[in-house]
Design a protein around this motif. Structure first.
Motif, mmCIF file in Angstrom:
data_model
loop_
_atom_site.group_PDB
_atom_site.id
_atom_site.type_symbol
_atom_site.label_atom_id
_atom_site.label_comp_id
_atom_site.label_asym_id
_atom_site.label_seq_id
_atom_site.Cartn_x
_atom_site.Cartn_y
_atom_site.Cartn_z
ATOM 1 N N PHE A 62 173.571 67.759 18.806
ATOM 2 C CA PHE A 62 173.683 67.672 17.352
ATOM 3 C C PHE A 62 173.100 66.359 16.833
ATOM 4 N N ASN A 63 173.175 66.144 15.520
ATOM 5 C CA ASN A 63 172.770 64.906 14.848
ATOM 6 C C ASN A 63 171.467 64.323 15.386
ATOM 7 N N ALA A 64 170.413 65.136 15.371
ATOM 8 C CA ALA A 64 169.114 64.695 15.897
ATOM 9 C C ALA A 64 168.330 63.928 14.839
ATOM 10 N N CYS A 122 167.754 64.282 20.037
ATOM 11 C CA CYS A 122 169.075 64.893 19.815
ATOM 12 C C CYS A 122 170.183 64.016 20.376
ATOM 13 N N ARG A 123 171.277 63.973 19.653
ATOM 14 C CA ARG A 123 172.502 63.409 20.238
ATOM 15 C C ARG A 123 173.096 64.482 21.136
ATOM 16 N N VAL A 124 173.277 64.138 22.385
ATOM 17 C CA VAL A 124 173.821 65.081 23.361
ATOM 18 C C VAL A 124 175.141 64.504 23.850
ATOM 19 N N GLU A 129 174.645 57.319 19.547
ATOM 20 C CA GLU A 129 174.820 58.485 18.678
ATOM 21 C C GLU A 129 173.918 58.409 17.447
ATOM 22 N N ASP A 130 173.661 59.547 16.844
ATOM 23 C CA ASP A 130 173.164 59.696 15.470
ATOM 24 C C ASP A 130 171.918 58.853 15.155
ATOM 25 N N PRO A 131 170.795 59.083 15.879
ATOM 26 C CA PRO A 131 169.596 58.288 15.618
ATOM 27 C C PRO A 131 168.900 58.682 14.319
ATOM 28 N N ASP A 148 180.385 50.045 11.623
ATOM 29 C CA ASP A 148 179.212 50.305 10.799
ATOM 30 C C ASP A 148 178.424 51.434 11.458
ATOM 31 N N LYS A 149 177.823 52.302 10.669
ATOM 32 C CA LYS A 149 177.004 53.395 11.224
ATOM 33 C C LYS A 149 176.102 53.956 10.133
ATOM 34 N N ASP A 150 175.515 55.117 10.359
ATOM 35 C CA ASP A 150 174.658 55.783 9.368
ATOM 36 C C ASP A 150 173.581 54.839 8.842
ATOM 37 N N ILE A 188 185.511 68.024 5.181
ATOM 38 C CA ILE A 188 184.311 68.820 4.904
ATOM 39 C C ILE A 188 183.160 67.847 4.674
ATOM 40 N N TYR A 189 182.111 68.005 5.484
ATOM 41 C CA TYR A 189 180.919 67.155 5.351
ATOM 42 C C TYR A 189 179.836 67.951 4.635
ATOM 43 N N ARG A 190 179.389 67.415 3.484
ATOM 44 C CA ARG A 190 178.338 68.085 2.712
ATOM 45 C C ARG A 190 177.221 67.100 2.387
ATOM 46 N N ASP A 248 183.033 72.098 17.396
ATOM 47 C CA ASP A 248 183.901 70.949 17.687
ATOM 48 C C ASP A 248 184.469 70.313 16.421
ATOM 49 N N VAL A 249 183.636 70.226 15.372
ATOM 50 C CA VAL A 249 184.130 69.689 14.089
ATOM 51 C C VAL A 249 183.781 70.729 13.010
ATOM 52 N N ALA A 250 184.690 71.705 12.871
ATOM 53 C CA ALA A 250 184.444 72.807 11.941
ATOM 54 C C ALA A 250 184.253 72.262 10.531
ATOM 55 N N GLY A 251 183.243 72.770 9.843
ATOM 56 C CA GLY A 251 183.061 72.381 8.443
ATOM 57 C C GLY A 251 182.220 71.135 8.260
ATOM 58 N N ALA A 252 181.485 70.718 9.312
ATOM 59 C CA ALA A 252 180.599 69.558 9.159
ATOM 60 C C ALA A 252 179.149 70.024 9.169
ATOM 61 N N VAL A 253 178.431 69.832 8.065
ATOM 62 C CA VAL A 253 176.965 69.884 8.120
ATOM 63 C C VAL A 253 176.502 68.449 7.928
ATOM 64 N N PHE A 254 175.706 67.987 8.886
ATOM 65 C CA PHE A 254 175.409 66.561 8.977
ATOM 66 C C PHE A 254 173.957 66.419 9.416
ATOM 67 N N ALA A 255 173.154 65.694 8.638
ATOM 68 C CA ALA A 255 171.716 65.602 8.936
ATOM 69 C C ALA A 255 171.331 64.168 9.264
ATOM 70 N N ALA A 281 178.717 71.924 12.655
ATOM 71 C CA ALA A 281 180.023 71.706 13.297
ATOM 72 C C ALA A 281 179.959 70.757 14.497
ATOM 73 N N ASP A 282 179.094 69.765 14.432
ATOM 74 C CA ASP A 282 178.923 68.795 15.539
ATOM 75 C C ASP A 282 178.693 69.499 16.878
ATOM 76 N N THR A 283 178.019 70.656 16.834
ATOM 77 C CA THR A 283 177.901 71.464 18.045
ATOM 78 C C THR A 283 176.464 71.887 18.339
HETATM 79 C C1 BMA Z 1 180.618 61.127 11.112
HETATM 80 C C2 BMA Z 1 179.783 60.695 12.296
HETATM 81 C C3 BMA Z 1 178.954 61.828 12.866
HETATM 82 C C4 BMA Z 1 179.656 63.150 12.882
HETATM 83 C C5 BMA Z 1 180.392 63.399 11.572
HETATM 84 C C6 BMA Z 1 181.133 64.710 11.530
HETATM 85 O O1 BMA Z 1 181.566 60.160 10.799
HETATM 86 O O2 BMA Z 1 180.606 60.143 13.256
HETATM 87 O O3 BMA Z 1 178.572 61.485 14.168
HETATM 88 O O4 BMA Z 1 178.719 64.159 13.069
HETATM 89 O O5 BMA Z 1 181.276 62.324 11.350
HETATM 90 O O6 BMA Z 1 182.090 64.770 12.556
#
Ligand code: BMA
Length: 333
Positions: free
Chosen positions: A42-44, A58-60, A103-105, A152-154, A241-243, A277-284, A303-305
């Protein structure tokens, strides 16, 4: 004002729910495709290589829960992915900040250096921080180490220097209990960062992007300014919920927000987005732009999957923001 350019030719009929179209063949990459046993893909981050190949870094997540990055390449960006037979960039013992994974490049092509800059989350004993690495070929990487300490991230680097002093600019998301907002920081050399300031604030209350936001893929350079796709996190009784939503920033001064959309443009709906794994997450974390210069391919996780892709027109997104967005004002937050 630059953002008013070219609007006459633009379609204005778009509604927020139609700006992105899911690829019918989603998901495009899953753990089952991997050449070695893994838990999730996920999170490529994404890059278009000079020969037109789409590369997803890809994050594996392995079956211990620790993440590394592995490259998958495709000629058309949708099918026939060729996956590196082993991890492309894995936590390294000389970098203790990566002990619990990387994670999350987010990938930025930097013309001045003729290199790709990869900003990623390095997860160490201090928590998640931001690390930076440079690469020409996604085979060897030159690590610059931690550039933003935990938590810190993102993070994503902008592709060129700004202003009279030629400073680099990085977008990132430090977390504070009072609110997780998107920040900008400046550096003369990519290693030392300062002049930190808030770029976009999380809203409050019931909003889809209340309390916690972060940039999703790198900023998109357009004639109207830097287009940002960012994520908002809505906490509910059954999880978060991630939108994804849109904002636009001044091309010369990316700290200046010109417009922000009120509605999200992509939220969890399909099975591969609501189960995992994380239902309801769309994350780009990545996109490419098709040869027509307008079609955005947004690579996002379900879903982080798994990895999925949705396409949209950049000019339609700008037209939607022109019509429906507004400059942020203090009363919004
Ligand atoms: C964020 C990050 C991502 C993850 C997202 C949904 O905080 O940690 O790596 O995909 O949550 O779980």
């Amino acid at each position: 004002m630059t953002r008013r350019r070219n609007t006459a030719q633009r379609p204005t009929d778009a509604s927020s729910g139609t700006l992105l179209t899911r690829y019918p063949g989603n998901p495009v990459l899953t753990a089952a495709d991997w050449p070695y046993p893994v838990n999730s893909v996920f999170n490529a981050g994404a890059a278009m290589l000079p020969d037109g190949t789409t590369l997803l870094l890809c994050r594996v997540e392995d079956r211990r829960g620790i993440s590394h990055l592995t490259a998958a390449r495709s000629a058309d960006g949708f099918n026939k992915w060729v996956i590196d037979p082993k991890p492309t960039l894995a936590p390294h013992r000389d970098f203790p900040e990566e002990i619990w994974g990387i994670e999350d490049p987010r990938i930025t092509w930097v013309p001045e250096m003729k290199k790709f800059a990869v900003a990623y989350t390095s997860f160490g004993r201090g928590g998640p921080g931001v690390s930076l690495a440079l690469t020409e070929d996604f085979t060897s990487f030159d690590r610059l180490g931690v550039v933003m300490p935990p938590d810190d991230k993102d993070a994503t680097l902008l592709p060129r220097r700004f202003g009279d002093f030629g400073t680099w600019v990085m977008v990132h998301r430090p977390a504070a209990p009072i609110g997780a907002h998107i920040w900008l920081s400046y550096s003369p050399d990519l290693r030392h960062w300062g002049s930190h300031r808030i770029m976009l604030m999380a809203r409050r209350g019931a909003w889809w992007d209340a309390n916690k936001i972060g940039i999703s893929p790198p900023l998109i350079e357009t004639p109207d300014g830097w287009l940002m796709i960012y994520h908002g996190v809505r906490r509910t009784a059954s999880g978060s919920i991630y939108r994804q939503g849109l904002a636009l920033f001044d091309i010369k001064d990316p700290s200046r927000c010109l417009l922000r959309g009120d509605e999200w443009i992509l939220g969890p709906r399909e099975d591969y987005e609501t189960k995992g794994d994380v239902a309801g997450a769309v994350f780009a974390c990545g996109y490419t732009i098709a040869p027509d210069g307008d079609t955005l391919r947004l690579y996002y996780s379900g879903a982080d999957t798994c990895m999925a892709v949705a396409t949209g027109s950049i000019s339609r997104m700008l037209a939607w923001l022109e019509t429906n967005g507004r400059p942020p004002v203090d009363t919004d937050i």
